[in-house]
Design an enzyme around this catalytic site. Structure first.
Site, PDB file in Angstrom:
ATOM      1  N   GLY A  13       0.824  -1.218   0.000  1.00 41.76           N
ATOM      2  CA  GLY A  13       0.000   0.000   0.000  1.00 41.76           C
ATOM      3  C   GLY A  13       0.847   1.252   0.000  1.00 41.76           C
ATOM      4  N   ARG A  16       0.594   5.557  -2.105  1.00 44.65           N
ATOM      5  CA  ARG A  16       0.280   6.887  -1.559  1.00 44.65           C
ATOM      6  C   ARG A  16       0.182   6.799  -0.028  1.00 44.65           C
ATOM      7  NH1 ARG A  16      -5.512   7.666  -0.682  1.00 44.65           N
ATOM      8  NH2 ARG A  16      -6.624   5.769  -1.274  1.00 44.65           N
ATOM      9  N   ASN A  90       1.349  -2.483   5.379  1.00 42.70           N
ATOM     10  CA  ASN A  90       0.710  -1.182   5.584  1.00 42.70           C
ATOM     11  C   ASN A  90      -0.648  -1.060   4.891  1.00 42.70           C
ATOM     12  OD1 ASN A  90       0.739   1.989   5.852  1.00 42.70           O
ATOM     13  ND2 ASN A  90       0.540   1.553   3.659  1.00 42.70           N
ATOM     14  N   SER A 142      -3.535  -0.043  14.401  1.00 38.51           N
ATOM     15  CA  SER A 142      -4.198   1.232  14.715  1.00 38.51           C
ATOM     16  C   SER A 142      -4.561   1.244  16.189  1.00 38.51           C
ATOM     17  CB  SER A 142      -5.481   1.373  13.884  1.00 38.51           C
ATOM     18  OG  SER A 142      -6.275   2.434  14.388  1.00 38.51           O
ATOM     19  N   TYR A 155     -13.058  -2.695  11.066  1.00 41.03           N
ATOM     20  CA  TYR A 155     -11.697  -2.129  11.098  1.00 41.03           C
ATOM     21  C   TYR A 155     -11.006  -2.467  12.436  1.00 41.03           C
ATOM     22  CZ  TYR A 155      -8.039   1.455  10.538  1.00 41.03           C
ATOM     23  OH  TYR A 155      -6.844   2.118  10.424  1.00 41.03           O
ATOM     24  N   ALA A 157     -11.672  -4.903  14.494  1.00 43.90           N
ATOM     25  CA  ALA A 157     -11.396  -6.349  14.571  1.00 43.90           C
ATOM     26  C   ALA A 157     -10.174  -6.690  13.717  1.00 43.90           C
ATOM     27  CB  ALA A 157     -12.609  -7.143  14.113  1.00 43.90           C
ATOM     28  N   LYS A 159      -7.639  -4.762  12.964  1.00 41.68           N
ATOM     29  CA  LYS A 159      -6.397  -4.239  13.553  1.00 41.68           C
ATOM     30  C   LYS A 159      -6.052  -4.979  14.854  1.00 41.68           C
ATOM     31  CE  LYS A 159      -5.563  -1.155  10.356  1.00 41.68           C
ATOM     32  NZ  LYS A 159      -4.425  -1.347   9.433  1.00 41.68           N
ATOM     33  N   ILE A 188      -3.851  10.448  12.273  1.00 43.27           N
ATOM     34  CA  ILE A 188      -2.732  10.927  11.452  1.00 43.27           C
ATOM     35  C   ILE A 188      -3.282  11.850  10.369  1.00 43.27           C
ATOM     36  CG2 ILE A 188      -0.831  10.195   9.951  1.00 43.27           C
ATOM     37  CD1 ILE A 188      -0.572   9.295  12.953  1.00 43.27           C
TER      38      ILE A 188
HETATM   39  P1  NAP Z   1      -4.489   5.345   2.270  1.00 47.88           P
HETATM   40  O1  NAP Z   1      -4.025   6.731   2.009  1.00 47.88           O
HETATM   41  O2  NAP Z   1      -5.890   4.966   1.900  1.00 47.88           O
HETATM   42  O3  NAP Z   1      -3.456   4.341   1.597  1.00 47.88           O
HETATM   43  C1  NAP Z   1      -3.676   2.969   1.574  1.00 47.88           C
HETATM   44  C2  NAP Z   1      -2.954   2.399   0.389  1.00 47.88           C
HETATM   45  O4  NAP Z   1      -3.233   0.984   0.316  1.00 47.88           O
HETATM   46  C3  NAP Z   1      -3.421   3.009  -0.934  1.00 47.88           C
HETATM   47  O5  NAP Z   1      -2.321   3.251  -1.771  1.00 47.88           O
HETATM   48  C4  NAP Z   1      -4.328   1.933  -1.494  1.00 47.88           C
HETATM   49  O6  NAP Z   1      -4.452   1.913  -2.898  1.00 47.88           O
HETATM   50  C5  NAP Z   1      -3.622   0.677  -1.015  1.00 47.88           C
HETATM   51  N1  NAP Z   1      -4.516  -0.489  -1.054  1.00 47.88           N
HETATM   52  C6  NAP Z   1      -5.825  -0.527  -0.758  1.00 47.88           C
HETATM   53  N2  NAP Z   1      -6.309  -1.764  -0.964  1.00 47.88           N
HETATM   54  C7  NAP Z   1      -5.286  -2.529  -1.402  1.00 47.88           C
HETATM   55  C8  NAP Z   1      -5.154  -3.875  -1.791  1.00 47.88           C
HETATM   56  N3  NAP Z   1      -6.192  -4.725  -1.776  1.00 47.88           N
HETATM   57  N4  NAP Z   1      -3.938  -4.328  -2.224  1.00 47.88           N
HETATM   58  C9  NAP Z   1      -2.877  -3.477  -2.258  1.00 47.88           C
HETATM   59  N5  NAP Z   1      -2.942  -2.200  -1.904  1.00 47.88           N
HETATM   60  C10 NAP Z   1      -4.131  -1.721  -1.467  1.00 47.88           C
HETATM   61  O7  NAP Z   1      -4.357   4.986   3.827  1.00 47.88           O
HETATM   62  P2  NAP Z   1      -3.384   5.598   4.939  1.00 47.88           P
HETATM   63  O8  NAP Z   1      -4.151   6.617   5.693  1.00 47.88           O
HETATM   64  O9  NAP Z   1      -2.089   5.947   4.338  1.00 47.88           O
HETATM   65  O10 NAP Z   1      -3.224   4.329   5.902  1.00 47.88           O
HETATM   66  C11 NAP Z   1      -2.147   3.405   5.768  1.00 47.88           C
HETATM   67  C12 NAP Z   1      -2.264   2.377   6.913  1.00 47.88           C
HETATM   68  O11 NAP Z   1      -2.227   3.057   8.161  1.00 47.88           O
HETATM   69  C13 NAP Z   1      -3.564   1.581   6.874  1.00 47.88           C
HETATM   70  O12 NAP Z   1      -3.322   0.242   7.256  1.00 47.88           O
HETATM   71  C14 NAP Z   1      -4.407   2.275   7.926  1.00 47.88           C
HETATM   72  O13 NAP Z   1      -5.377   1.419   8.491  1.00 47.88           O
HETATM   73  C15 NAP Z   1      -3.342   2.658   8.938  1.00 47.88           C
HETATM   74  N6  NAP Z   1      -3.741   3.776   9.813  1.00 47.88           N
HETATM   75  C16 NAP Z   1      -4.032   5.001   9.297  1.00 47.88           C
HETATM   76  C17 NAP Z   1      -4.420   6.034  10.156  1.00 47.88           C
HETATM   77  C18 NAP Z   1      -4.743   7.419   9.618  1.00 47.88           C
HETATM   78  O14 NAP Z   1      -5.100   8.291  10.426  1.00 47.88           O
HETATM   79  N7  NAP Z   1      -4.636   7.665   8.330  1.00 47.88           N
HETATM   80  C19 NAP Z   1      -4.493   5.798  11.528  1.00 47.88           C
HETATM   81  C20 NAP Z   1      -4.192   4.532  12.015  1.00 47.88           C
HETATM   82  C21 NAP Z   1      -3.804   3.518  11.156  1.00 47.88           C
HETATM   83  P3  NAP Z   1      -5.511   2.936  -3.619  1.00 47.88           P
HETATM   84  O15 NAP Z   1      -4.775   4.198  -3.782  1.00 47.88           O
HETATM   85  O16 NAP Z   1      -5.845   2.286  -4.910  1.00 47.88           O
HETATM   86  O17 NAP Z   1      -6.688   3.037  -2.713  1.00 47.88           O
END
Ligand code: NAP
Length: 247
Positions: A13, A16, A90, A142, A155, A157, A159, A188
């Protein structure tokens, strides 16, 4: 100064968001990084950014919840890099709604992409790591997996499951010097939180002891530590990066 030169990593992932930041941070420390994402274009663009930093990179597009995709992703990476020292699980999605409204598809999609993916990727990654008798796996969980959150049963469950998976794989591979840890980010600043109104963002921030959202850089700095030799005696742990939200 953390030096990861000659190390090879795969970050899922990482087209981005936080994953991209993690990939860049590892590359800045000298690591070659494979970019895995479901979106071929964003994966290719992060891989270009890594190359611009003078490190080797390949983009491996595919769905991390699909066993066949994961197998071909890892064989491409091991072919290109000859080894794999670091895996960062990720990739993740949300499909938020209250339990009574949650559809089977919402549950399955989140559990598969957030949790099954970490199982599939870790199962592949430990093979080259066992051969090398060293490796680092970092799972991006998370704080929601630690404390729950209304509207996020799927979500939370996924994590919480990731944390159980982390501890189990850590126990299975500790004797082979493979460290497996999780990071639990809090709120974040990402594209998702950018969409919040100022008042909602203020409400969120006031619940955090440090009174501000974290950044993708804050998360990637913690990943860098857990991928480095500085954390060689740390395994099976959950490091919260949340401004003190959970303590
Ligand atoms: P994001 O911007 O949505 O990035 C997720 C990335 O994963 C995207 O590039 C997405 O591709 C890719 N992805 C989605 N489904 C996929 C699949 N089936 N196979 C391969 N790649 C896939 O999310 P983020 O905010 O950076 O979060 C990254 C991680 O941190 C996640 O695990 C999230 O749960 C965790 N997290 C985030 C936060 C927060 O506040 N943002 C807080 C706690 C934990 P597309 O671009 O095509 O969608």
């Amino acid at each position: 100064m953390i030096d990861l030169s000659s190390k090879k990593a795969l970050v899922t992932g990482s087209g981005r968001g936080i994953g991209r930041e993690i990939a860049l941070r590892l590359a800045q420390a000298g690591c070659d990084v494979a970019i895995s994402d479901i979106d071929e274009q964003t994966a290719a663009s992060t891989a270009q950014e890594i190359k611009a930093l003078g490190r080797n990179s390949i983009a491996v597009a595919g769905d991390v919840s699909n066993s066949a995709d994961v197998k071909s992703m890892f064989s491409a990476v091991v072919k290109e890099f000859s080894s794999l020292d670091i895996l960062v699980n990720n990739a993740g999605i949300t499909r938020d709604t209250l339990l009574l409204r949650m559809k089977d598809e919402d549950w399955d999609a989140v559990l598969n992409i957030n949790l099954k993916s970490a199982f599939l990727c870790s199962r592949e990654a430990v093979r080259p790591m066992m051969k090398a008798r060293s490796g680092k796996i970092v799972n991006i969980a998370s704080v929601v997996g630690l404390m729950g959150n209304a509207g996020q049963a799927n979500y939370a469950a996924s994590k919480a499951g990731m944390i159980g998976l982390t501890k189990t794989i850590a126990k299975e591979f500790a004797a082979r010097s493979i460290n497996v840890n999780a990071i639990a980010p809090g709120f974040i600043k990402t594209a998702m939180t950018d969409k919040l109104s100022d008042s909602d963002r203020e409400k969120l921030s006031s619940a955090i002891p440090m009174q501000k959202l974290g950044s993708a850089l804050d998360v990637s700095n913690a990943v860098l530590f857990l991928c480095s030799s500085l954390s060689d005696y740390i395994t099976g742990q959950v490091l919260t990066v949340d401004g003190g939200l959970v303590m």
